[in-house]
Design an enzyme around this catalytic site. Structure first.
Site, PDB file in Angstrom:
ATOM      1  N   HIS A  76      28.214   3.895  57.962  1.00 53.89           N
ATOM      2  CA  HIS A  76      29.498   3.268  57.644  1.00 53.89           C
ATOM      3  C   HIS A  76      30.678   3.968  58.317  1.00 53.89           C
ATOM      4  CE1 HIS A  76      27.015   1.329  54.806  1.00 53.89           C
ATOM      5  NE2 HIS A  76      27.243   2.096  53.756  1.00 53.89           N
ATOM      6  N   ASP A 114      24.350  -3.036  58.675  1.00 55.78           N
ATOM      7  CA  ASP A 114      25.211  -2.074  58.001  1.00 55.78           C
ATOM      8  C   ASP A 114      26.205  -2.953  57.249  1.00 55.78           C
ATOM      9  OD1 ASP A 114      27.187  -0.422  57.137  1.00 55.78           O
ATOM     10  OD2 ASP A 114      27.126   0.877  58.892  1.00 55.78           O
ATOM     11  N   HIS A 115      26.037  -3.070  55.950  1.00 53.62           N
ATOM     12  CA  HIS A 115      26.795  -4.108  55.231  1.00 53.62           C
ATOM     13  C   HIS A 115      28.300  -3.868  55.289  1.00 53.62           C
ATOM     14  CE1 HIS A 115      26.669  -1.184  51.876  1.00 53.62           C
ATOM     15  NE2 HIS A 115      27.803  -1.750  51.544  1.00 53.62           N
TER      16      HIS A 115
END
Lengths: 348, 514
Positions: free
Chosen positions: B265, B202-203
Site C-alpha cells: 500500500h 492491492d485493494h
C-alpha cells in the site's frame, strides 16, 4: 438526524441568505467536525398545494440529495415572502459530519417573473444550480435563465409527448437538461449495449430489423427516447410513427442494412417507465428484456431454439430515479441530445 | 447508414458512448477460499452490491471453492449471512435470492486434482447453459502458499485458457514473502498464465481517494508546477492504525509491518505520488511510469538500514481509554517475538524531479488514532518580510491528502489574522469527499472485481512492479532478520510511535502529529 430551524414571515431574500450563513457559522462554531455539503443548489418551483408531495419526493432520493434545496411554493393571492430554513445533520461520531440546507419560500404568482431576484441571494454562488418545475411554471425557467446550469424535467409527466419532446429540445438550447424519462431508460440502454458487446454479436447491430418497446401508458416519452437512442447511435433515418388504433405506435426506420420496424406498445404495469424491449435481427434472431423480480428477464430466440435467464439488478424506484436526476446534474451525457432529436422525429 | 458506418459498428460498440457503466462480458467467477475471511467480509458483499446496481454481466455465475465440507444450501446460507452483515446497503430480497440461487459450491483440497475436474465440469455446464463460452475468472483468496499450487493445477487441467473466451487469474496479497519468493511466484504463475491474464490485487488502488491522487496531480494546473525538488521540502506518508493484531497472530508474526503495509500500500502511494505523467491511463502506460519511479528508489545497503529505517513493537498502554496488552502479550505471539508492529523509513527517489527530497514513511499498529495520509510539505518562502511576533507566523505550505478516515485534500496557506497588525497564521482550504459529492464511493473490491471482469489491469500490480516493490524493502527485511540480538524499541500502545523514529528525520524536521 438533528435540525436547526429558522423561519420568518414577510421576509427578504437577503434576510434568508443571512440566516443561512448565521446558522452555518453558529453550528460550525459549536462543533467543528460539522461541515456544510457543497455540491449543488436545487431550486424547485411548485404549486403551494402540492408542496408537501414534492418535499416528500425529494426526501425519498436518499443520499443523492442536493446540498442546498430551495423550494419556491407559489400561492395565489400572496405578495409577501414567508420562509423556513432547515439545516439538518447527523452528529459526527468519528470524523466529519455533513450539513444539508433546505429552504422553503412561499411566493406569489406575480413574483415568478423576477424569481431570479429572490433565488440568487439564497443559492451558494460557487456551486452549479439545477432547477425543477414539476408543475409547469415555465416563466420561472425564463426568469432563472441567468443563474441556472441544469434543468431537471420529466418528459413522461406531459400528456402530449410531442410537446414534451419539443419543450425539452428548446430547453436544451440554453442549459444542460436532465430528463427523468431518459433516466428511466438507462438500465435498458446499458443492457442492450452489453448484449451486443460480445465478439461476434456486434455486427448484428447493423442487421437489426425490428424494435419493439413496451411501456406504461404514461411513459411513452421514455419509450420514444429509447428508440431515439438506438436510431441516433446506429445512424438510422426515422420518420414519425403512426397510431395502431389505440394499441400503440408503429413505423419504420431506415438503416444501412434495410428497414427496421419500430413498435411502441402500451403495457399495464404499475410503475412508471419501460416494461420491456425486443430487438430482432437476421430474420430469426431476437432478444427480449422484460422487467422482473430482482432484475430483467432475458429471452433469446434463434434458429437453435430459445434460452431464458435472469439479469440481476434492483429496481431503483421513482425515488431512485429522482436521486439519479440530481446526481446527473454534475455529469454530462453526450447522447441525450441526439436521442431526443431522433425521438422528436418519431413523434406522430 | 453507409458502409463506413457499418464498419465502425463492427469495430467498436456504438451503444457504449455516454454510458456510465461499461459492458462486462458474460463471466463465471471462481473463488478459491470462498469460506475465508476475505470472501466473507469483502468479496461476497461486493458481488452483491454489483448485482444490486445491475453492474454484473448479463450472464454471471459464481463458484465457491474451499476445503470445508459444506452442502450447497449451507454455503448459500453462509453467503447470505455475509452479505446481510457486511454489505454497504441493505440487500434487496429479490436480487439476493437470485444471486444466491445460482451460486455453486465445490469442496476439496486445493492440491487435489479432483477439484479441478469438478471445476472444469462446472464451467462447461455453465457455458452450455449460456450457449456460449463464458469468460473465466479464478480469484485466489487463499493463504499465499496455495497460489502456485492452484495456478499450476489450473494449468494442468487446461483451465488457463478458454478458447474464444477470456481467462484471468486474480491473486490477493501478499504476493511473495520477499524478493526471492516473489520472483519465484511470478515465475510459477507466468509459466502457466500470460502476464496479461494476471491481476495482482492491492485493494488500496481501488480506493477512490488513491485514484484521486492522480486526478489531483494530472487534472490541475495548480499543483504540478510545484511537484518537484525545487518546491517540495519533504513528503510524509503515514498509515496509522489504532487497532492491534485482532487475533491474527498467526499471520502477523510471519509478516510484520513492513510486509503488511509498506511493501504494498505505502509504496504504491509513493509511486503514484512521484511518477511522471503517463501518456494515457491505459494499464501498461500507467504501470510503466510507476515502475520507472520505483526503480529510481535506491534500496539501502544492508549495513545502512539502521540509519534509514526503524522498527518497533507496541507495549502495553491505553487506547481510547481502554488498557490494552503489549504485542508480546497478545495471544499467539511469542514472548520474545522480534516481529515489528511499527516501521518507519526514509527513502530517496533518485531522479531529476525528486533528487534530494526525503520521503518519510511510517506505519504502525496500536497508535493513537487511525489515519492514512500523504503530506507534501513545500519549502518556506525565500524571504520573510512579514513579522511573526504575536503569532505563529508563516509556515511552510502543506498539501495533505487524506485516504482515511475523512477522505479529501487540504492545503494549508498563511492568512492574515484579522486585526490592526500584520500577523499571519496557517489556515486550511479543504475538500472533503463527504461534503463535495452526492454519491457514495463504492467499496474498493467492487471496482477491482469489475475491472478484472472487464480485463482492465490499470489498478493491478504488474510482475515487474511487484518485484521492484519487494526490491526496495528487501535489504530492511534482511537486516532485521539477521539482527537477532539488538533490543526492539517499544512504544506504548496509544502513542504516536517510538522516539527512535525521530532520528530518521533530517534537518530538525518533525513528524506531523497523528
Amino acid at each position: 438526524m438533528s435540525e436547526d430551524v429558522w423561519s420568518a414571515e414577510g421576509t427578504t431574500p437577503d434576510a434568508i441568505g443571512t440566516a443561512l450563513r448565521e446558522m452555518l457559522r453558529s453550528r460550525h462554531a459549536s462543533n467543528r467536525a460539522l461541515a456544510p455539503a457543497r455540491v449543488l443548489n436545487l431550486v424547485v418551483v411548485v404549486d403551494r398545494a402540492w408542496k408537501d408531495e414534492i418535499a416528500n419526493r425529494l426526501a425519498g432520493v436518499g443520499r443523492y440529495h442536493a446540498s442546498r434545496t430551495i423550494l419556491c411554493a407559489v400561492e395565489e393571492g400572496r405578495s409577501a415572502l414567508d420562509a423556513l430554513a432547515v439545516m439538518s445533520y447527523d452528529e459526527p461520531r468519528n470524523g466529519l459530519g455533513v450539513m444539508h440546507e433546505s429552504v422553503e419560500i412561499d411566493i406569489g404568482p406575480d413574483q415568478i417573473a423576477r424569481l431570479d431576484t429572490i433565488v440568487d441571494p439564497v443559492v451558494v454562488s460557487e456551486l452549479p444550480t439545477m432547477v425543477w418545475c414539476p408543475h409547469g411554471h415555465t416563466e420561472a425557467l425564463r426568469a432563472l435563465g441567468g443563474i441556472v446550469d441544469v434543468i431537471l424535467l420529466d418528459s413522461d409527466d406531459e400528456t402530449d409527448c410531442t410537446w414534451a419532446m419539443a419543450w425539452a429540445g428548446k430547453l436544451l438550447e440554453s442549459a444542460y437538461v436532465v430528463d427523468l424519462a431518459w433516466l428511466r431508460s438507462t438500465p435498458w440502454r446499458e443492457r442492450l449495449a452489453a448484449s451486443f458487446d460480445m465478439p461476434g454479436r456486434l455486427a448484428a447491430l447493423g442487421e437489426l430489423d425490428a424494435v419493439t418497446v413496451r411501456h406504461r401508458v404514461g411513459s411513452r416519452a421514455s419509450a420514444m427516447l429509447l428508440v431515439g437512442w438506438l436510431a441516433s447511435r446506429l445512424h438510422w433515418d426515422v420518420t414519425s410513427l403512426s397510431s395502431m388504433n389505440g394499441a400503440g405506435l408503429r413505423g419504420a426506420a431506415t438503416a444501412a442494412g434495410g428497414e427496421v420496424e419500430v413498435r411502441l406498445e402500451s403495457s399495464d404495469q404499475d410503475v412508471p417507465g419501460l416494461a420491456g424491449v425486443t430487438v430482432s435481427w437476421g430474420g430469426e434472431h431476437s432478444l427480449s428484456l422484460d422487467r422482473g423480480r430482482g432484475g430483467l428477464r432475458a429471452r433469446e430466440r434463434s434458429g437453435a431454439g430459445e434460452r431464458a435467464w435472469q439479469i440481476l439488478g434492483a429496481s431503483r424506484g421513482e425515488g431512485g430515479i429522482l436521486g439519479e436526476g440530481v446526481r446527473q446534474a454534475l455529469l454530462r451525457d453526450p447522447t441525450y441530445g441526439p436521442a431526443l432529436q431522433q425521438a422528436r422525429n418519431l413523434c406522430p | 447508414m453507409n458502409a463506413a458506418v457499418a464498419d465502425q459498428i463492427t469495430a467498436e460498440n456504438p451503444l457504449v458512448e455516454g454510458l456510465e457503466r461499461l459492458p462486462v462480458h458474460p463471466t463465471t467467477l471462481v473463488i478459491f477460499g470462498a469460506t475465508g475471511d476475505l470472501a466473507h467480509r469483502k468479496l461476497l458483499p461486493a458481488l452483491y452490491n454489483l448485482a444490486h446496481e445491475g453492474a454484473l454481466p448479463e450472464r454471471f455465475e459464481l463458484v465457491g471453492i474451499a476445503r470445508r465440507d459444506l452442502s450447497q444450501e449451507e454455503f448459500r446460507s453462509m453467503a447470505r449471512a455475509s452479505i446481510e452483515r457486511f454489505s454497504r446497503r441493505r440487500p434487496d430480497a429479490d436480487v439476493l435470492e437470485v444471486l444466491l440461487g445460482d451460486m455453486r459450491y465445490l469442496s476439496g483440497s486445493f492440491d487435489d486434482d479432483g477439484v479441478y475436474t469438478d471445476v472444469e465440469q462446472t464451467l462447461r455446464e455453465f457455458d452450455e447453459k449460456a450457449g456460449r463460452p463464458l469468460d473465466h475468472i479464478f480469484y485466489l483468496s487463499t493463504a499465499p502458499q496455495f497460489f502456485p499450487v492452484i495456478a499450476s493445477k489450473l494449468g494442468a487441467a487446461g483451465l488457463n485458457e478458454a478458447g474464444d473466451a477470456e481467462t484471468r487469474l486474480v491473486i490477493e496479497k501478499p504476493f511473495g514473502y520477499d524478493l526471492v519468493s516473489a520472483r519465484q511466484l511470478n515465475a510459477e504463475v507466468l509459466s502457466v498464465f500470460d502476464e496479461s491474464q494476471c491481476f495482482r490485487i492491492d485493494h488500496y488502488l481501488g480506493k477512490e481517494t488513491v485514484q484521486n491522487l492522480m486526478a489531483l496531480r494530472f487534472a490541475n494546473a495548480l499543483f504540478e508546477p510545484v511537484w518537484n525538488r525545487n518546491y517540495v521540502d519533504h513528503v510524509e506518508i503515514t498509515a496509522a492504525e489504532d487497532i492491534g493484531i485482532e487475533g491474527r497472530a498467526g499471520y502477523y508474526e510471519g509478516a510484520g509491518a513492513l510486509r503488511d503495509l509498506v511493501q504494498n500500500h505505502m509504496l504504491q502511494l509513493l509511486s503514484l505520488l512521484t511518477m511522471e505523467p503517463p501518456s494515457s491511463f491505459e494499464a501498461n502506460r500507467l504501470r510503466d511510469e510507476k515502475l520507472k519511479v520505483l526503480e529510481a528508489i535506491v534500496p539501502p545497503a544492508v549495513e545502512d538500514v539502521a540509519s534509514m529505517a526503524v522498527r518497533a513493537q507496541y507495549g502495553p498502554g491505553v487506547v481510547g481509554g481502554v488498557r490494552v496488552p503489549g504485542y508480546r502479550e497478545e495471544e499467539g505471539v511469542a514472548p520474545d517475538s522480534r516481529t515489528e508492529t511499527y516501521a518507519a523509513l526514509r527513502l530517496h527517489v533518485s531522479n531529476w524531479r525528486w533528487a534530494g527530497v526525503p520521503f518519510y514513511l511510517r506505519t504502525g499498529k496500536r497508535l493513537e488514532r487511525k489515519l492514512t495520509e500523504i503530506v507534501v510539505t513545500l519549502k518556506p518562502v525565500p524571504h520573510l518580510a512579514l513579522q511573526s511576533s504575536g503569532s505563529v507566523g508563516p509556515q511552510s505550505n502543506q498539501i495533505v491528502l487524506t485516504v482515511q478516515p475523512d477522505e479529501g485534500v487540504s492545503v494549508s496557506i498563511g492568512a492574515k489574522i484579522p486585526g490592526a497588525r500584520m500577523r499571519i497564521r496557517p489556515v486550511n482550504m479543504e475538500f472533503r469527499y463527504g461534503t463535495s459529492f452526492v454519491s457514495e464511493s463504492p467499496e474498493a473490491y467492487e471496482r477491482l472485481i469489475l475491472d478484472a471482469m472487464r480485463g482492465d489491469a490499470t489498478l493491478f500490480t504488474r510482475n515487474d512492479e511487484i518485484e521492484a516493490l519487494w526490491g526496495i524493502i528487501d535489504p530492511m527485511l534482511t537486516a532485521w532478520s539477521d539482527d537477532t540480538t539488538s533490543p526492539i524499541p517499544q512504544y506504548p500502545a496509544g502513542s504516536a510511535g517510538p522516539e527512535e523514529a525521530n532520528a530518521l528525520l533530517l534537518d530538525c524536521r518533525l513528524w506531523r502529529r497523528l
